[in-house]
Design a protein around this motif. Structure first.
Motif, short mmCIF file in Angstrom:
data_model
loop_
_atom_site.label_atom_id
_atom_site.label_comp_id
_atom_site.label_asym_id
_atom_site.label_seq_id
_atom_site.Cartn_x
_atom_site.Cartn_y
_atom_site.Cartn_z
N LEU A 88 29.29 46.97 36.18
CA LEU A 88 30.16 46.79 35.03
C LEU A 88 29.45 45.95 33.99
CD1 LEU A 88 32.72 45.73 37.54
CD2 LEU A 88 33.54 47.30 35.85
N SER A 92 31.36 38.70 25.76
CA SER A 92 32.29 37.68 25.29
C SER A 92 31.71 37.00 24.06
CB SER A 92 32.53 36.65 26.41
OG SER A 92 33.41 35.66 25.99
N THR A 94 32.11 33.72 23.60
CA THR A 94 31.59 32.45 24.12
C THR A 94 31.33 32.63 25.60
OG1 THR A 94 33.81 31.63 24.61
CG2 THR A 94 32.89 31.10 22.44
N TYR A 95 30.63 31.67 26.21
CA TYR A 95 30.31 31.83 27.62
C TYR A 95 31.23 30.99 28.47
CZ TYR A 95 27.65 32.38 31.91
OH TYR A 95 27.27 32.70 33.18
N GLY A 96 32.02 31.66 29.29
CA GLY A 96 32.86 30.96 30.24
C GLY A 96 34.09 30.32 29.65
N ASN A 97 34.33 30.55 28.38
CA ASN A 97 35.44 29.86 27.76
C ASN A 97 36.38 30.82 27.03
OD1 ASN A 97 36.67 27.37 27.52
ND2 ASN A 97 35.89 27.05 25.47
N ASN A 98 36.27 32.08 27.37
CA ASN A 98 37.05 33.08 26.66
C ASN A 98 37.19 34.31 27.55
OD1 ASN A 98 38.46 34.32 24.62
ND2 ASN A 98 36.97 33.80 23.05
N ARG A 99 38.05 35.20 27.15
CA ARG A 99 38.24 36.40 27.94
C ARG A 99 37.02 37.29 27.82
NH1 ARG A 99 43.02 39.69 25.26
NH2 ARG A 99 42.02 41.37 26.39
N LEU A 100 36.80 38.11 28.86
CA LEU A 100 35.71 39.07 28.86
C LEU A 100 36.24 40.43 28.44
CD1 LEU A 100 33.99 38.24 32.26
CD2 LEU A 100 33.04 37.85 29.99
N PHE A 102 35.37 44.28 29.18
CA PHE A 102 34.63 45.03 30.18
C PHE A 102 34.44 46.48 29.79
CE2 PHE A 102 34.04 42.48 33.93
CZ PHE A 102 34.97 41.46 33.81
N GLY A 103 33.31 47.05 30.23
CA GLY A 103 33.18 48.50 30.28
C GLY A 103 33.88 49.01 31.53
#
Lengths: 112, 111
Positions: A88, A92, A94-100, A102-103
């Motif tokens: 997958l 994002s 930001t890193y680790g601080n926001n929703r992802l 996805f494919g």
């Protein structure tokens, strides 16, 4: 248009072949790009992440990001049966601080 | 290593039941997420939380609610389970330092 497009078609390759996976995206604010590997009946696990454009290599795995084309790729060299999984892409702002975002994932089968 | 633990691997529930899916993380992450994963649809975000007692709707919150009374625990609640909620449910937690970690998932079947 979906934020992240990943052709979900399954991929079968012989052992030792190069596997090439890719995703396109529409949101130019994405800065962090991730690839997750998911084995059957398990949760996704982080394989690689890349910040902004460029290449990153980790053993047999190479991740590429081309922000100008809004296109990311994952290459698996010398593929092994243990690489059989769903891959997958995710991204994002930001890193680790926001929703992802996805494919849909690609199921890869490496045939011995 | 960060661990995200989902209380059940497999659940079978009846239509109309109230269902609780529990998720616990052990690394003091601020952010927690609930996704569902369906063939051909990928992962879809149901709810997420940036802090205790805070919650935000994701892309498909209808039919679900969440609770975060403690930082390490994020619960997903199906108020009245329906067959179209049969799915794989994945919990994740994240922090800016460590990125995102997923649990092993709960495969829920509603009959």
């Amino acid at each position: 248009q979906k934020e992240v497009e990943q052709d979900p078609g399954p991929l079968s390759v012989p052992e030792g072949a190069i596997v090439s996976l890719n995703c396109t995206y529409s949101n130019s604010a994405f800065q962090y790009f991730m690839w997750y590997r998911q084995y059957s009946r398990k949760g996704p696990e982080l394989l690689m992440y890349t910040y902004s454009s460029g290449n990153k290599e980790d053993g047999r795995f190479t991740a590429q990001v081309d922000k100008s084309s809004k296109y990311i790729s994952l290459f698996i060299r010398d593929s092994q049966p243990s690489d059989s999984a769903t891959y997958l892409c995710a991204m994002s702002t930001t890193y680790g601080n926001n929703r992802l975002a996805f494919g849909k994932g690609n199921q890869v089968v490496v045939i011995p | 290593d960060v661990k995200v633990t989902q209380s059940s691997r497999y659940l079978v529930k009846r239509t109309g039941e109230k269902v609780f899916l529990e998720c616990v993380q052990d690394m003091d992450h601020e952010n927690m997420f609930w996704y569902r994963q369906d063939p051909g649809l990928g992962l879809r975000l149901i709810y997420f939380s940036y802090d205790v007692k805070m919650k935000e709707k994701g892309d498909i919150p209808e039919g679900y609610s969440v609770s975060r009374e403690k930082k390490e625990r994020f619960s997903l609640i199906l108020e009245s389970a329906s067959t179209n909620q049969t799915s794989m449910y994945l919990c994740a937690s994240s922090s800016p330092l460590r990125g995102y970690t997923f649990g092993s998932g709960t495969r829920l079947t509603v009959v």
